[in-house]
Scaffold this motif. Structure first.
Motif, PDB file in Angstrom:
ATOM      1  N   LYS A  22      -2.278 -30.842  -4.999  1.00  0.00           N
ATOM      2  CA  LYS A  22      -0.950 -31.098  -4.473  1.00  0.00           C
ATOM      3  C   LYS A  22      -0.851 -32.562  -4.072  1.00  0.00           C
ATOM      4  O   LYS A  22      -1.680 -33.055  -3.309  1.00  0.00           O
ATOM      5  N   ASP A  23       0.131 -33.242  -4.606  1.00  0.00           N
ATOM      6  CA  ASP A  23       0.398 -34.644  -4.275  1.00  0.00           C
ATOM      7  C   ASP A  23      -0.818 -35.539  -4.495  1.00  0.00           C
ATOM      8  O   ASP A  23      -1.060 -36.478  -3.735  1.00  0.00           O
ATOM      9  N   GLY A  24      -1.620 -35.242  -5.514  1.00  0.00           N
ATOM     10  CA  GLY A  24      -2.794 -36.047  -5.811  1.00  0.00           C
ATOM     11  C   GLY A  24      -4.037 -35.660  -5.033  1.00  0.00           C
ATOM     12  O   GLY A  24      -5.111 -36.191  -5.275  1.00  0.00           O
ATOM     13  N   ASP A  25      -3.902 -34.742  -4.081  1.00  0.00           N
ATOM     14  CA  ASP A  25      -5.039 -34.263  -3.302  1.00  0.00           C
ATOM     15  C   ASP A  25      -5.566 -32.980  -3.925  1.00  0.00           C
ATOM     16  O   ASP A  25      -4.841 -32.269  -4.627  1.00  0.00           O
ATOM     17  N   THR A  49      -6.278 -38.465  -1.381  1.00  0.00           N
ATOM     18  CA  THR A  49      -6.108 -39.727  -2.106  1.00  0.00           C
ATOM     19  C   THR A  49      -5.055 -40.659  -1.526  1.00  0.00           C
ATOM     20  O   THR A  49      -4.825 -41.734  -2.074  1.00  0.00           O
ATOM     21  N   GLY A  50      -4.404 -40.274  -0.449  1.00  0.00           N
ATOM     22  CA  GLY A  50      -3.369 -41.136   0.115  1.00  0.00           C
ATOM     23  C   GLY A  50      -3.190 -40.886   1.598  1.00  0.00           C
ATOM     24  O   GLY A  50      -3.800 -39.987   2.185  1.00  0.00           O
ATOM     25  N   ASP A  51      -2.328 -41.665   2.198  1.00  0.00           N
ATOM     26  CA  ASP A  51      -2.094 -41.635   3.643  1.00  0.00           C
ATOM     27  C   ASP A  51      -1.012 -40.632   4.062  1.00  0.00           C
ATOM     28  O   ASP A  51      -0.399 -40.797   5.103  1.00  0.00           O
ATOM     29  N   ARG A  52      -0.789 -39.595   3.287  1.00  0.00           N
ATOM     30  CA  ARG A  52       0.265 -38.628   3.606  1.00  0.00           C
ATOM     31  C   ARG A  52      -0.027 -37.841   4.885  1.00  0.00           C
ATOM     32  O   ARG A  52       0.878 -37.436   5.593  1.00  0.00           O
ATOM     33  N   HIS A  53      -1.292 -37.591   5.180  1.00  0.00           N
ATOM     34  CA  HIS A  53      -1.652 -36.744   6.323  1.00  0.00           C
ATOM     35  C   HIS A  53      -2.138 -37.543   7.533  1.00  0.00           C
ATOM     36  O   HIS A  53      -2.037 -37.080   8.661  1.00  0.00           O
ATOM     37  N   ASP A  54      -2.721 -38.696   7.300  1.00  0.00           N
ATOM     38  CA  ASP A  54      -3.145 -39.597   8.372  1.00  0.00           C
ATOM     39  C   ASP A  54      -3.345 -40.973   7.754  1.00  0.00           C
ATOM     40  O   ASP A  54      -3.482 -41.101   6.545  1.00  0.00           O
ATOM     41  N   GLN A  55      -3.334 -41.987   8.589  1.00  0.00           N
ATOM     42  CA  GLN A  55      -3.497 -43.361   8.112  1.00  0.00           C
ATOM     43  C   GLN A  55      -4.815 -43.991   8.560  1.00  0.00           C
ATOM     44  O   GLN A  55      -5.057 -45.167   8.317  1.00  0.00           O
ATOM     45  N   PHE A  56      -5.683 -43.232   9.174  1.00  0.00           N
ATOM     46  CA  PHE A  56      -6.900 -43.785   9.752  1.00  0.00           C
ATOM     47  C   PHE A  56      -7.843 -44.393   8.717  1.00  0.00           C
ATOM     48  O   PHE A  56      -8.515 -45.374   8.988  1.00  0.00           O
TER      49      PHE A  56
END
Length: 149
Positions: A22-25, A49-56
């Motif tokens: 989903k969404d590259g993850d 693969t991206g910062d959709r869930h957190d930006q840490f």
């Protein structure tokens, strides 16, 4: 090892793994025959693969991804020390960990307190341990599912 190679490793070396993308993850579930009801499944590992869930971890950097693995309390503490990990406050990273570090074991920036470990772009320094941790998480998941089906 890139995301495709890692996904291939997990799905070919561990039997009965269902991958949901989903969404590259990618979310890895122990579910031989895909028989478990969706609301009864919990991943044993994820590849984000991206910062959709957190930006840490700053995963929006080119070529960067994070492998997350749910391990036992004992394994978590053997890797990261005896102190319980508390997630950083929302929007800040005021921790002893550099969540942007590559090829180094870290607590998951959000789920570390639930004994999830993570590594950005696993490579030579973390590869063998990664295989062991994936096997442990897979085994824990298969045991858990055996109790619920």
């Amino acid at each position: 090892m890139d995301e495709v190679e890692l996904t291939q490793y997990i799905t070919t070396s561990l039997a009965g793994v269902d991958v949901v993308e989903k969404d590259g993850d990618r979310y890895f579930f122990y579910d031989p025959g895909e028989q478990a009801p969706p609301d009864r499944r919990f991943p044993f590992a994820t590849l984000v693969t991206g910062d959709r869930h957190d930006q840490f971890s700053q995963l929006d950097r080119t070529g960067i991804y994070r492998l997350n693995i749910g391990v036992s309390k004992e394994t978590f503490r053997s890797l990261l020390g005896p102190e319980p990990f508390s997630p950083p406050a929302a929007g800040t990273v005021s921790s002893e960990y550099d969540f942007t570090a590559i090829d180094r074991w870290l607590p998951h920036p959000v789920y570390g307190s639930m004994y999830w470990v993570s590594v950005l772009n696993p490579g030579a320094a973390t590869l063998e341990m990664m295989k062991s941790l994936l096997a442990e998480a897979y085994e824990m998941s298969s045991r858990r599912q055996g109790k619920t089906t």
